[in-house]
Write a protein that holds these residues in place. Structure first.
Motif, short mmCIF file in Angstrom:
data_model
loop_
_atom_site.label_atom_id
_atom_site.label_comp_id
_atom_site.label_asym_id
_atom_site.label_seq_id
_atom_site.Cartn_x
_atom_site.Cartn_y
_atom_site.Cartn_z
N TYR A 48 46.49 52.82 37.14
CA TYR A 48 45.36 52.07 37.72
C TYR A 48 45.69 50.58 37.77
O TYR A 48 44.85 49.73 37.48
N HIS A 49 46.91 50.27 38.16
CA HIS A 49 47.34 48.86 38.13
C HIS A 49 46.53 48.00 39.10
O HIS A 49 46.31 46.81 38.85
N ARG A 50 46.07 48.58 40.20
CA ARG A 50 45.25 47.79 41.14
C ARG A 50 43.93 47.38 40.51
O ARG A 50 43.44 46.26 40.73
N THR A 51 43.33 48.28 39.76
CA THR A 51 42.07 47.98 39.09
C THR A 51 42.25 46.84 38.08
O THR A 51 41.42 45.93 38.01
N VAL A 52 43.32 46.90 37.31
CA VAL A 52 43.60 45.84 36.35
C VAL A 52 43.80 44.51 37.07
O VAL A 52 43.27 43.46 36.66
N PRO A 103 42.46 58.87 43.72
CA PRO A 103 43.88 59.07 43.39
C PRO A 103 44.45 57.89 42.62
O PRO A 103 44.02 56.75 42.77
N TRP A 104 45.44 58.19 41.80
CA TRP A 104 46.13 57.13 41.09
C TRP A 104 46.84 56.21 42.07
O TRP A 104 47.17 56.60 43.19
N ALA A 117 37.78 51.42 35.96
CA ALA A 117 38.67 52.57 35.80
C ALA A 117 37.86 53.85 35.64
O ALA A 117 38.20 54.90 36.22
N GLY A 118 36.78 53.78 34.86
CA GLY A 118 35.93 54.95 34.67
C GLY A 118 35.28 55.41 35.95
O GLY A 118 35.15 56.62 36.20
N GLU A 119 34.88 54.46 36.78
CA GLU A 119 34.28 54.81 38.07
C GLU A 119 35.29 55.50 38.98
O GLU A 119 34.97 56.49 39.64
N ARG A 120 36.51 55.00 38.99
CA ARG A 120 37.55 55.65 39.80
C ARG A 120 37.82 57.06 39.30
O ARG A 120 37.99 57.99 40.08
N LEU A 121 37.85 57.19 37.99
CA LEU A 121 38.11 58.50 37.40
C LEU A 121 37.01 59.48 37.76
O LEU A 121 37.27 60.63 38.13
N ALA A 122 35.75 59.03 37.67
CA ALA A 122 34.61 59.90 37.97
C ALA A 122 34.60 60.33 39.44
O ALA A 122 34.17 61.44 39.77
#
Length: 222
Positions: free
Chosen positions: A173-177, A71-72, A62-67
């Motif tokens: 971030y449901h895909r990441t989970v 997009p959500w 999640a942190g990597e996506r945020l950095a």
């Protein structure tokens, strides 16, 4: 701790220590929470209690996506009405003012607000997180059942000396989970719940509540 104390002391804690929440305590809480009410006893909740390396991996991704400014994910449900009417609009605004004011963040400082919001995807440092899903075929009454279940979990956590923070933010971030937990097809991630011992040095403020007369009407038969 009696029920009234559990209710009055429960709040959305956004700062946790790294002290692990005992596995036996979490099992005791979830075993008792299974008795939460649900229409026709459907028990429509599907939960994942995640700790250790799997939780660290979810946070990392999640942190990597945020950095990266990724997009959500496409929303699986609508969190709020598109046009939030009064008095709900004012209550939401008051929450934001109190929340960011306590952090010393000005309304116009969008960068600081984004940094504060990013703590959601680190579970505010919590060592445990419950990810709560519901079958996509369920309807509004079953979503209400899930809410009652989650409230039951949060009150039981208080009885055990633990705190929590329910977070719809994780649905973004449901895909990441799902990449880490591999839930069956057809499940919608409703929210996560960060769980642990409060970091009392953080000075996290508690938001207020509307006066009773704004939300309750007594109809007496006298």
């Amino acid at each position: 701790m009696d029920v009234y104390e559990a209710v009055s002391s429960r709040r959305a804690v956004r700062a946790f220590t790294d002290e692990p929440a005992p596995r036996e305590t979490l099992e005791r809480v979830l075993s008792a929470a299974a008795w939460a009410p649900s229409g026709s006893n459907l028990q429509p909740w599907h939960t994942y209690m995640v700790t250790g390396a799997p939780l660290a991996e979810i946070k990392k991704r999640a942190g990597e996506r945020l950095a990266l400014g990724d997009p959500w994910d496409a929303p699986e449900y609508e969190m709020y009405p598109p046009q939030l009417k009064s008095p709900y609009r004012e209550r939401r605004s008051a929450f934001g003012k109190q929340r960011y004011g306590a952090l010393g963040i000005a309304r116009e400082d969008l960068e600081a607000r984004h940094r504060a919001a990013a703590a959601n995807w680190d579970c505010f440092g919590a060592p445990a997180a419950l990810f709560c899903c519901i079958d996509q075929d369920m309807r509004s009454p079953q979503w209400a059942d899930v809410g009652m279940y989650l409230q039951t979990v949060m009150l039981l956590l208080r009885a055990e000396g633990l705190h929590s923070c329910a977070q719809m933010a994780w649905a973004k971030y449901h895909r990441t989970v799902a990449e880490v937990l591999s839930p069956p097809d057809g499940l919608v991630l409703f929210c996560a719940m960060s769980i642990g011992f409060e970091d009392v040095t953080a000075g996290d403020a508690r938001t207020g509540r509307a006066p009773l007369e704004e939300t309750v009407t007594f109809v007496d038969g006298l």
